[in-house]
Write a protein that holds these residues in place. Structure first.
Motif, PDB file in Angstrom:
ATOM      1  N   UNK A  86     -17.292  14.724  -0.858  1.00  0.00           N
ATOM      2  CA  UNK A  86     -16.182  15.640  -0.593  1.00  0.00           C
ATOM      3  C   UNK A  86     -16.197  16.172   0.830  1.00  0.00           C
ATOM      4  N   UNK A  87     -17.374  16.308   1.404  1.00  0.00           N
ATOM      5  CA  UNK A  87     -17.478  16.880   2.747  1.00  0.00           C
ATOM      6  C   UNK A  87     -17.362  15.847   3.856  1.00  0.00           C
ATOM      7  N   UNK A  88     -17.583  14.584   3.539  1.00  0.00           N
ATOM      8  CA  UNK A  88     -17.569  13.556   4.581  1.00  0.00           C
ATOM      9  C   UNK A  88     -16.392  12.591   4.479  1.00  0.00           C
ATOM     10  N   UNK A  89     -15.778  12.474   3.288  1.00  0.00           N
ATOM     11  CA  UNK A  89     -14.700  11.518   3.107  1.00  0.00           C
ATOM     12  C   UNK A  89     -13.550  12.169   2.352  1.00  0.00           C
ATOM     13  N   UNK A  90     -12.337  11.606   2.447  1.00  0.00           N
ATOM     14  CA  UNK A  90     -11.194  12.182   1.734  1.00  0.00           C
ATOM     15  C   UNK A  90     -11.309  11.989   0.232  1.00  0.00           C
ATOM     16  N   UNK A  91     -10.481  12.724  -0.514  1.00  0.00           N
ATOM     17  CA  UNK A  91     -10.500  12.654  -1.967  1.00  0.00           C
ATOM     18  C   UNK A  91     -10.171  11.250  -2.456  1.00  0.00           C
ATOM     19  N   UNK A  92      -9.359  10.510  -1.708  1.00  0.00           N
ATOM     20  CA  UNK A  92      -8.958   9.165  -2.117  1.00  0.00           C
ATOM     21  C   UNK A  92     -10.117   8.176  -2.133  1.00  0.00           C
ATOM     22  N   UNK A  93     -11.305   8.594  -1.651  1.00  0.00           N
ATOM     23  CA  UNK A  93     -12.455   7.685  -1.663  1.00  0.00           C
ATOM     24  C   UNK A  93     -12.991   7.477  -3.084  1.00  0.00           C
ATOM     25  N   UNK A  94     -12.704   8.384  -3.998  1.00  0.00           N
ATOM     26  CA  UNK A  94     -13.113   8.239  -5.400  1.00  0.00           C
ATOM     27  C   UNK A  94     -11.994   8.762  -6.312  1.00  0.00           C
ATOM     28  N   UNK A  95     -10.871   8.073  -6.346  1.00  0.00           N
ATOM     29  CA  UNK A  95      -9.709   8.582  -7.105  1.00  0.00           C
ATOM     30  C   UNK A  95      -9.912   8.614  -8.608  1.00  0.00           C
ATOM     31  N   UNK A  96     -10.752   7.750  -9.161  1.00  0.00           N
ATOM     32  CA  UNK A  96     -10.976   7.708 -10.606  1.00  0.00           C
ATOM     33  C   UNK A  96     -12.291   8.363 -11.023  1.00  0.00           C
ATOM     34  N   UNK A  97     -12.928   9.076 -10.100  1.00  0.00           N
ATOM     35  CA  UNK A  97     -14.161   9.824 -10.405  1.00  0.00           C
ATOM     36  C   UNK A  97     -15.269   8.921 -10.963  1.00  0.00           C
ATOM     37  N   UNK A  98     -15.610   7.891 -10.202  1.00  0.00           N
ATOM     38  CA  UNK A  98     -16.670   6.986 -10.643  1.00  0.00           C
ATOM     39  C   UNK A  98     -18.017   7.699 -10.725  1.00  0.00           C
ATOM     40  N   UNK A  99     -18.237   8.658  -9.833  1.00  0.00           N
ATOM     41  CA  UNK A  99     -19.495   9.404  -9.889  1.00  0.00           C
ATOM     42  C   UNK A  99     -19.613  10.189 -11.194  1.00  0.00           C
ATOM     43  N   UNK A 100     -18.525  10.764 -11.631  1.00  0.00           N
ATOM     44  CA  UNK A 100     -18.531  11.513 -12.891  1.00  0.00           C
ATOM     45  C   UNK A 100     -18.739  10.577 -14.076  1.00  0.00           C
ATOM     46  N   UNK A 101     -18.105   9.404 -14.027  1.00  0.00           N
ATOM     47  CA  UNK A 101     -18.282   8.415 -15.092  1.00  0.00           C
ATOM     48  C   UNK A 101     -19.739   7.946 -15.125  1.00  0.00           C
ATOM     49  N   UNK A 102     -20.321   7.711 -13.962  1.00  0.00           N
ATOM     50  CA  UNK A 102     -21.723   7.288 -13.894  1.00  0.00           C
ATOM     51  C   UNK A 102     -22.646   8.357 -14.442  1.00  0.00           C
ATOM     52  N   UNK A 103     -22.349   9.626 -14.158  1.00  0.00           N
ATOM     53  CA  UNK A 103     -23.165  10.719 -14.678  1.00  0.00           C
ATOM     54  C   UNK A 103     -23.087  10.776 -16.203  1.00  0.00           C
ATOM     55  N   UNK A 104     -21.893  10.599 -16.762  1.00  0.00           N
ATOM     56  CA  UNK A 104     -21.743  10.594 -18.217  1.00  0.00           C
ATOM     57  C   UNK A 104     -22.485   9.418 -18.846  1.00  0.00           C
ATOM     58  N   UNK A 105     -22.437   8.270 -18.188  1.00  0.00           N
ATOM     59  CA  UNK A 105     -23.145   7.102 -18.700  1.00  0.00           C
ATOM     60  C   UNK A 105     -24.643   7.368 -18.764  1.00  0.00           C
TER      61      UNK A 105
END
Length: 251
Positions: free
Chosen positions: A99-118
């Motif tokens: 969030x601090x280094x790249x725009x929001x469009x760098x992760x539009x589908x929240x892959x990091x959140x999906x990976x955390x849930x996995x």
């Protein structure tokens, strides 16, 4: 003992995957964005226009985000904006950096959140953690087995002999290795099934905008550990049966 020591090293590497940049290639699952295919919708899709919605969410100005998220047993990795990879034990740290280094469009589908849930809801490392102390105790017990030494026979000549190991200790080692082999097999089998299922469902639910990949290195490390533990257990079983036959024959 050497086989079991190698087994502990391999399982430790597998558990430590994605906790630092040096082990960023050891991951269970990789999620990344890809250009959606332009194939015709399947007849089973009641709402075929939903795939266009996902395509618009991911693609901006005809470009696709280059983000890739790798998931390990205890960590996450993503490409470093400068070079290489950056890893952390917590996905929230990587999300804050993104969030601090790249725009929001760098992760539009929240892959990091999906990976955390996995990792939190599907991945389970308790069985694999349980095998390490079992194998270590087996190594300590194997170290108590007597080795070769010289003795004088009835004629006064020296010869090398090796006494039989303690039968209760041998049975205990076999029980420990059998239990460890069973636990590591269930753990690695669950790892393979869950990662493969997550890849298939992730690609389907994103309508081709997310590409999933099962970690090859993690799979090799896991099944190699299973093979080594089973090999050691079978070797101990053969030794016990051989000693039993010799004792019954010459006893």
């Amino acid at each position: 003992m050497l086989i079991l020591a190698i087994s502990i090293v391999l399982s430790s590497l597998l558990l430590a995957g994605c906790t630092s940049t040096s082990v960023s290639t050891i991951y269970l699952l990789s999620l990344s964005y890809t250009t959606p295919s332009t194939s015709h919708p399947n007849a089973a899709q009641v709402n075929p226009s939903i795939s266009n919605t996902f395509s618009h969410l991911v693609s901006t100005n005809s470009t696709t985000p280059s983000l890739e998220v790798r998931v390990g047993y205890m960590g996450f990795c993503m490409p470093n904006p400068d070079s290489g990879w950056i890893c952390s034990r917590h996905a929230s740290n990587l999300a804050h950096l993104l969030n601090t280094t790249q725009p929001v469009s760098s992760d539009p589908l929240n892959l990091l959140w999906i990976a955390q849930n996995f990792q939190s809801q599907i991945v389970f490392d308790g069985l694999m953690f349980s095998t390490v102390p079992l194998v270590f105790i087996a190594i300590l017990l194997l170290a108590t087995f007597p080795g070769w030494h010289e003795e004088e026979d009835s004629e006064g000549s020296e010869r090398e002999v090796k006494p039989f190991p303690s039968r209760p200790v041998s049975y205990l080692v076999m029980a420990l290795l059998t239990l460890a082999s069973l636990l590591i097999f269930v753990s690695v089998f669950w790892q393979h099934i869950s990662s493969s299922a997550a890849v298939t469902m992730g690609q389907s639910l994103s309508y081709g905008t997310v590409r999933g990949k099962v970690g090859t290195v993690a799979a090799v490390l896991g099944w190699a550990t299973v093979f080594l533990d089973i090999l050691a257990a079978v070797a101990i079983f053969i030794m016990i049966m051989t000693i039993r036959v010799l004792a019954e024959t010459f006893g």
